[in-house]
Design an enzyme around this catalytic site. Structure first.
Site, mmCIF file in Angstrom:
data_model
loop_
_atom_site.group_PDB
_atom_site.id
_atom_site.type_symbol
_atom_site.label_atom_id
_atom_site.label_comp_id
_atom_site.label_asym_id
_atom_site.label_seq_id
_atom_site.Cartn_x
_atom_site.Cartn_y
_atom_site.Cartn_z
ATOM 1 N N GLY A 151 0.818 -1.204 0.000
ATOM 2 C CA GLY A 151 0.000 0.000 0.000
ATOM 3 C C GLY A 151 0.851 1.254 0.000
ATOM 4 O O GLY A 151 0.466 2.286 -0.578
ATOM 5 N N CYS A 271 1.912 5.042 8.148
ATOM 6 C CA CYS A 271 2.874 3.994 7.856
ATOM 7 C C CYS A 271 3.299 3.340 9.158
ATOM 8 O O CYS A 271 3.447 4.004 10.195
ATOM 9 C CB CYS A 271 4.095 4.581 7.146
ATOM 10 S SG CYS A 271 5.434 3.397 6.900
ATOM 11 N N HIS A 273 6.006 2.447 10.169
ATOM 12 C CA HIS A 273 7.302 2.892 10.674
ATOM 13 C C HIS A 273 7.334 4.397 10.904
ATOM 14 O O HIS A 273 8.404 5.011 10.911
ATOM 15 C CB HIS A 273 8.406 2.455 9.712
ATOM 16 C CG HIS A 273 8.609 0.976 9.721
ATOM 17 N ND1 HIS A 273 9.273 0.316 10.724
ATOM 18 C CD2 HIS A 273 8.183 0.014 8.864
ATOM 19 C CE1 HIS A 273 9.277 -0.980 10.487
ATOM 20 N NE2 HIS A 273 8.611 -1.192 9.365
ATOM 21 N N SER A 430 12.000 -4.565 6.542
ATOM 22 C CA SER A 430 11.696 -3.231 6.018
ATOM 23 C C SER A 430 12.916 -2.401 5.634
ATOM 24 O O SER A 430 13.916 -2.378 6.370
ATOM 25 C CB SER A 430 10.900 -2.457 7.071
ATOM 26 O OG SER A 430 10.664 -1.134 6.635
ATOM 27 N N THR A 501 9.127 -4.706 1.762
ATOM 28 C CA THR A 501 7.991 -3.940 1.265
ATOM 29 C C THR A 501 8.324 -3.054 0.071
ATOM 30 O O THR A 501 7.569 -2.996 -0.899
ATOM 31 C CB THR A 501 7.428 -3.041 2.380
ATOM 32 O OG1 THR A 501 8.520 -2.392 3.052
ATOM 33 C CG2 THR A 501 6.614 -3.847 3.376
#
Length: 583
Positions: A151, A271, A273, A430, A501
């Site tokens: 996304g 998000c 993160h 990530s 991602t």
């Protein structure tokens, strides 16, 4: 030659073993299935249209058209070729088949934790196609490889409103559109590759070489599709549970066999993160998990996979205080982590919680949100995962962490498995982590604790990023752990699926920077040839023949099917792609 200029081919069947009927999915995730019959044991399902061998399809076509051609002069062998190349009729067929693939992979992982799966986040169909081609060149198979649809990358790269942050501001339809695009690209890769195999078959027949003909048919029957499962990010559902259900259906119809949904508030989504994350009560999240399950069931994707993500480790806020019906229910387990302060008797209109025999006031932020107690994220993550698995029917859980630490994740999974013994994870490797710095810090701290080095032997903090440390003992140990990270986390922390991602976002930026520096700098054409074309040729990257890669030869074949000798083909002697024919 027929009246329409078609060349009639021999109707004699090659010497191959008898065809075997197969189910839609006819392999076990990491080993051969005896039901494959004459098909190569490395084959992967090509879809409902290819549950029978080439020979069976050809025999069926000849039974319909004994003279070798359909009305209008359409050749039987052309009909069979197009049937083989059309590996799936619809993308909903893909969702159904790939859900079975994922279930088989999950069972294989349960039996052997070395059988974890991997994916890279792709923001175009071409990225996904090239990834799968690379994996097949490397391993000879794409088994255990998925595509992750992020996304974040849809928001950042695939929406009409420019480059947006990961806050669910992009159009809902953009996610379904990208799934559709990816599967169009993967199916076209099948068509192009199978067309090449049929060209070999035709050449063998034209030469009267029965052995080569049988070998070509074996390659066709043993062909492994480029179609693999997609795990699609549906963010926090883009609205209430009904909105989640409606969008889930669109993603599934586009081909998604797995949906990943997170426990944040839809209209305040951040998000994973970033700061400012706001989670929803567990009952609310379970309702969205049910919405996804109903979407799968309605569309006949009975094996659809739901990945329940928790952002609680880094989320310190919630939007509402749920209603508790009894002690120990999901609501009370959520409420107990709220930050509170003492109060007297509640005033009119004041919110109060009865706790330990007294009223307490939940701490409310200026924006109306409620705060959790500091240091409770880990405990909330564990409870989130247990409730998602046991109450929400999720198949996999995703714990969004702030650093890549195998020990930390393994310890949480150990707690989760006390209540959900078969818990399996999807883990985000990530790009938001500074992997070099994190792993070097971990090695340095461990070695200091063991007395192996002194604190002064290596710098602390950002100094650990120095390239001067790359070949040191610490730098090499950190790299060894990086190399083993996914294997370790799969074995020790129940991680069934490892993904990155945003790799294609960063790879595109880096590659364009590298090429631009040279091309617009001193190297000019050498920059392109040295950094791109030579590497494509030497690695065997099929895209070096870019005309062929996008279906030029495939188009020529179809023109021959309908026009015979009148076909105006692109692949003649003047095609400059012939310069790469030997590559």
């Amino acid at each position: 030659m027929s009246q329409r200029g078609f060349q009639m081919v021999s109707l004699v069947e090659p010497a191959v073993s008898a065809p075997v009927e197969r189910p839609d999915v006819y392999f076990s995730a990491f080993g051969p299935d005896p039901s494959w019959g004459e098909v190569s044991p490395e084959a992967q399902p090509r879809g409902p249209n290819m549950t029978r061998s080439y020979s069976a399809l050809r025999a069926e076509a000849l039974a319909r058209y004994p003279k070798g051609a359909a009305p209008g002069g359409v050749g039987v062998d052309d009909i069979v070729q197009l049937k083989v190349q059309n590996t799936y009729d619809t993308h909903l067929d893909i969702a159904r088949a790939m859900a079975k693939v994922m279930r088989a992979d999950m069972a294989a992982y349960d039996a052997d934790v070395s059988k974890f799966t991997q994916s890279l986040g792709c923001w175009s169909g071409f990225h996904a196609q090239q990834m799968i081609k690379a994996v097949k060149r490397l391993r000879g198979t794409a088994k255990g490889t998925y595509v992750y649809l992020s996304g974040w990358m849809v928001a950042g790269l695939r929406n009409r409103w420019g480059h947006l942050p990961d806050q669910s501001m992009h159009e809902k339809t953009a996610v379904a559109d990208l799934i559709e695009e990816i599967y169009v690209s993967l199916r076209q890769a099948d068509e192009v590759a199978l067309n090449d195999l049929f060209a070999k078959l035709k050449a063998a027949r034209a030469a009267g070489d029965a052995a080569a003909e049988a070998a070509a048919i074996a390659e066709i029957d043993g062909f492994e599709s480029h179609v693999v499962p997609i795990i699609a990010d549906i963010d926090a559902g883009f609205g209430n549970e009904h909105a989640t259900y409606l969008l889930a259906k669109e993603l599934i119809k586009a081909g998604a066999c797995a949906l990943q949904i997170e426990n944040q508030v839809s209209d305040a989504k951040q998000c994973g993160h970033q700061d400012g994350k706001v989670t929803v009560p567990r009952e609310d999240f379970i309702e969205k998990l049910r919405a996804c399950r109903l979407a799968f069931e309605e569309l006949g994707v009975d094996d659809g996979v739901i990945v329940a993500r928790t952002d609680s480790l880094g989320a310190g806020l919630t939007q509402k205080v749920p209603v508790s019906q009894r002690p120990g229910d999901l609501a009370s387990d959520y409420i107990k982590w709220l930050k509170t302060e003492p109060m007297g008797a509640p005033a009119e209109g004041e919110l109060a919680i009865w706790k330990d025999g007294a009223f307490v006031r939940p701490v409310r932020m200026p924006n109306g949100l409620f705060a959790f107690r500091e240091g409770t994220g880990r405990a909330r993550v564990i409870e989130d995962c247990i409730s998602s698995l046991n109450e929400g029917g999720a198949d996999l859980v995703w714990i969004e962490t702030d650093t890549p630490n195998v020990d930390e994740i393994a310890s949480m999974v150990a707690e989760i498995r006390k209540a959900a013994p078969k818990a399996k994870l999807t883990y985000n490797n990530s790009p938001s982590f500074n992997w070099t710095l994190n792993l070097r810090k971990q090695v340095r701290a461990q070695w200091i604790g063991e007395g192996r080095i002194a604190e002064a032997d290596y710098p602390d903090g950002a100094g650990l990023m120095s390239a001067d440390l790359d070949l040191t003992e610490l730098g090499q140990e950190a790299d060894r752990r990086l190399k083993a990270f996914q294997t370790d986390i799969a074995a020790r922390a129940g991680v069934f699926h490892n993904l990155i991602t945003l790799p294609t976002f960063h790879l595109t930026a880096k590659s364009m920077d590298e090429l631009s520096r040279g091309y617009f700098g001193e190297d000019k054409m050498l920059a392109y040839v040295a950094t791109v074309q030579r590497e494509e040729i030497r690695r065997g990257v099929s895209a070096v023949r870019h005309q062929h890669e996008v279906g030029s030869d495939l188009g020529d074949t179809f023109k021959e099917m309908v026009s015979g000798d009148r076909a105006l083909k692109a692949g003649g002697h003047a095609n400059t792609m012939n310069q790469f024919a030997a590559e």
